[in-house]
Design a protein around this motif. Structure first.
Motif, short mmCIF file in Angstrom:
data_model
loop_
_atom_site.label_atom_id
_atom_site.label_comp_id
_atom_site.label_asym_id
_atom_site.label_seq_id
_atom_site.Cartn_x
_atom_site.Cartn_y
_atom_site.Cartn_z
N ARG A 135 1.08 -1.20 0.05
CA ARG A 135 0.01 0.16 0.11
C ARG A 135 0.82 1.19 0.04
NH1 ARG A 135 -5.34 -0.64 3.70
NH2 ARG A 135 -6.25 -2.58 2.74
N ARG A 136 2.04 1.22 0.65
CA ARG A 136 2.90 2.45 0.64
C ARG A 136 4.24 2.35 0.71
NH1 ARG A 136 1.53 5.16 6.57
NH2 ARG A 136 2.20 3.21 7.75
N VAL A 137 5.02 3.28 0.52
CA VAL A 137 6.43 3.25 0.66
C VAL A 137 6.82 4.29 1.86
CG1 VAL A 137 8.62 3.49 -0.29
CG2 VAL A 137 6.85 2.52 -1.53
N ARG A 138 7.52 4.09 2.89
CA ARG A 138 7.87 5.08 3.72
C ARG A 138 9.42 5.05 4.09
NH1 ARG A 138 4.31 3.91 9.09
NH2 ARG A 138 5.36 1.99 9.71
N LEU A 139 10.05 5.86 4.73
CA LEU A 139 11.33 5.97 5.28
C LEU A 139 11.23 5.23 6.58
CD1 LEU A 139 12.81 9.14 4.18
CD2 LEU A 139 12.95 7.14 2.90
N THR A 140 12.15 4.62 6.89
CA THR A 140 12.41 4.06 8.48
C THR A 140 13.04 5.24 9.15
OG1 THR A 140 14.58 3.28 7.96
CG2 THR A 140 13.09 1.70 7.72
N PRO A 141 12.97 5.24 10.53
CA PRO A 141 13.60 6.24 11.36
C PRO A 141 14.99 6.56 10.91
CG PRO A 141 12.11 4.73 12.60
CD PRO A 141 12.25 4.17 11.37
N LEU A 142 15.68 5.29 10.75
CA LEU A 142 17.32 5.43 10.22
C LEU A 142 17.14 6.14 8.82
CD1 LEU A 142 20.20 5.00 10.38
CD2 LEU A 142 19.78 2.77 9.51
N GLY A 143 16.27 5.84 7.94
CA GLY A 143 16.17 6.35 6.79
C GLY A 143 16.06 8.14 6.58
N GLU A 144 15.02 8.41 7.61
CA GLU A 144 14.73 9.76 7.84
C GLU A 144 16.08 10.54 8.54
OE1 GLU A 144 12.35 11.58 7.19
OE2 GLU A 144 10.60 10.11 7.15
N SER A 145 16.74 9.74 9.37
CA SER A 145 17.89 10.40 9.76
C SER A 145 19.03 10.54 8.64
CB SER A 145 18.38 9.73 11.13
OG SER A 145 19.94 10.28 11.50
N PHE A 146 19.10 9.34 8.02
CA PHE A 146 19.97 9.53 6.98
C PHE A 146 19.99 10.65 5.83
CE2 PHE A 146 21.60 7.42 2.68
CZ PHE A 146 22.77 7.58 3.25
N LEU A 147 18.59 10.69 5.33
CA LEU A 147 18.30 11.82 4.60
C LEU A 147 18.64 13.08 5.00
CD1 LEU A 147 16.64 12.62 2.05
CD2 LEU A 147 14.54 12.49 3.35
N THR A 148 18.35 13.39 6.27
CA THR A 148 18.55 14.71 6.77
C THR A 148 20.03 15.21 6.70
OG1 THR A 148 16.96 14.64 8.55
CG2 THR A 148 18.41 16.26 8.96
N GLU A 149 20.85 14.18 7.03
CA GLU A 149 22.43 14.50 6.68
C GLU A 149 22.83 14.45 5.08
OE1 GLU A 149 25.12 12.93 9.60
OE2 GLU A 149 23.23 12.13 10.89
N LEU A 150 22.02 13.40 4.34
CA LEU A 150 22.54 13.29 3.06
C LEU A 150 22.10 14.37 2.08
CD1 LEU A 150 23.76 11.31 0.85
CD2 LEU A 150 21.39 10.41 0.53
N ARG A 151 21.03 14.95 2.28
CA ARG A 151 20.64 15.98 1.06
C ARG A 151 21.64 17.07 1.15
NH1 ARG A 151 14.91 16.50 1.81
NH2 ARG A 151 14.54 15.28 0.07
N PRO A 152 21.85 17.95 2.31
CA PRO A 152 22.79 18.89 2.17
C PRO A 152 24.05 18.38 1.52
CG PRO A 152 22.38 18.58 4.58
CD PRO A 152 21.29 17.65 3.59
N ALA A 153 24.52 17.39 2.14
CA ALA A 153 25.96 16.90 1.49
C ALA A 153 26.09 16.68 0.36
CB ALA A 153 26.20 15.53 2.50
N TYR A 154 24.77 16.08 -0.48
CA TYR A 154 24.97 15.68 -2.04
C TYR A 154 24.54 17.01 -2.56
CZ TYR A 154 23.00 14.25 -6.17
OH TYR A 154 22.67 13.74 -7.45
N GLU A 155 23.93 17.97 -2.27
CA GLU A 155 23.83 19.27 -2.99
C GLU A 155 24.84 20.13 -2.85
OE1 GLU A 155 20.76 21.19 -0.70
OE2 GLU A 155 18.92 20.02 -1.81
N GLN A 156 25.82 19.92 -1.79
CA GLN A 156 27.06 20.63 -1.83
C GLN A 156 28.19 20.09 -2.68
OE1 GLN A 156 29.18 20.67 2.02
NE2 GLN A 156 30.57 21.80 1.32
N LEU A 157 28.09 18.59 -2.90
CA LEU A 157 28.79 17.83 -3.81
C LEU A 157 28.61 18.15 -5.00
CD1 LEU A 157 30.81 15.55 -4.32
CD2 LEU A 157 28.93 13.80 -4.21
N THR A 158 27.28 18.06 -5.56
CA THR A 158 26.91 18.44 -7.06
C THR A 158 27.20 19.87 -7.26
OG1 THR A 158 24.57 18.76 -6.36
CG2 THR A 158 24.80 16.65 -7.03
N SER A 159 27.00 20.95 -6.41
CA SER A 159 27.46 22.34 -6.46
C SER A 159 29.00 22.31 -6.81
CB SER A 159 26.94 23.21 -5.38
OG SER A 159 25.49 23.14 -5.17
#
Length: 296
Positions: free
Chosen positions: A56-80
């Motif tokens: 019925r659905r796809v959702r992040l685990t608590p670890l996935g949420e935490s990983f996303l919070t740290e990954l997104r700015p790092a990834y954006e900085q890398l691509t920039s």
């Protein structure tokens, strides 16, 4: 960390936004099964589940949420960082496609002129964005960035420079009761049918530009709206420069007191930020600052 694949991280970021394996695959131009493979590889690398998937659905685990919070700015900085290096190697070249909604006002044209002067190797194309679909052209890749009416609350879009704060006016037929007024209070619009956008525009955006409890026709283009106004089928809110640009004999534009100003902003897709987009945002910020200080 040996052998870390950037594609695995891109897959996780796309899936975290879409929460749908098929749509994430469409964004990455890979199959749904490939998305599953990349996610599984990343989870093996980390040693825990990042995403929970049911029928019925796809959702992040608590670890996935935490990983996303740290990954997104790092990834954006890398691509920039990579994009800045590429831009430094080749300069800002190619073509920048700029969408605009309503009227391409003087501030936008000043920004384009400043951008062209700084980057003569980059051509600019100006494309009108449909009134009823302010964000579609950016999402579909038809333009690199767009100048749209606020508010903007889209998680996949970046809101850049904000400018051109203008008093709002209400367009009414010359036969309308408001036609002879010098100004109106916002409360007087509550019982007035206000013409709104239809189609893909999000509900919060439509409500912001037609704050009325009285039903009125919905339109796809600004010209459709003004035609209905002239026929006295409803009224329509417009900023002062747009009202002046679209002046016509059978429509009167009356200033409204008590409404938030109409404001424009530059938006682009999070996955579509380039050196050209950043440099144009810089030019637009400069033009807007000049307007505030009276330098332009």
């Amino acid at each position: 960390m040996n052998g870390l694949e950037i594609r695995e991280l891109e897959c996780f970021l796309a899936l975290s936004e879409e929460l749908h394996f098929g749509r994430a695959g469409e964004r990455l131009y890979v199959s749904q099964s490939r998305v599953s493979q990349l996610l599984a590889a990343l989870e093996r690398r980390i040693g825990a589940r990042l995403v929970e998937r049911t029928s019925r659905r796809v959702r992040l685990t608590p670890l996935g949420e935490s990983f996303l919070t740290e990954l997104r700015p790092a990834y954006e900085q890398l691509t920039s960082t990579v994009e800045r290096a590429r831009a430094a190697a080749r300069g800002v070249e190619g073509t920048l496609r700029i969408g605009f909604q309503g009227t391409a006002d003087a501030r936008l044209m000043e920004a384009i002129a400043a951008f062209q002067e700084r980057h003569p190797g980059c051509a600019t194309e100006i494309v009108e964005v449909p009134f009823a679909d302010p964000f579609g052209a950016v999402r579909q890749g038809e333009v690199d960035a767009a100048i749209v009416l606020l508010p903007v609350a889209e998680p996949d879009l970046v809101l850049g420079p904000v400018f051109s704060s203008e008093r709002q006016t209400v367009a009414v037929s010359v036969r309308h009761a408001f036609a002879g007024r010098a100004s109106l209070a916002a409360a007087e619009l509550r019982g007035t049918p206000l013409i709104a956008a239809t189609g893909p525009a999000p509900a919060y955006w439509r409500t912001a530009h037609a704050p009325s409890d009285t039903p009125a026709p919905a339109v796809r283009t600004l010209q459709e709206g003004l035609t209905l106004v002239a026929a006295d089928r409803g009224a329509m809110l417009l900023c002062r420069p747009t009202a002046e640009y679209h002046g016509r004999k059978d429509v009167v534009f009356v200033p409204v007191d008590g409404l938030p100003d109409s404001v424009l902003g530059m938006v682009w897709h999070r996955d579509g930020e380039t050196a050209r987009v950043r440099e144009f945002a810089r030019a637009l910020s400069g033009a807007a600052a000049g307007a505030v200080t009276g330098e332009a």
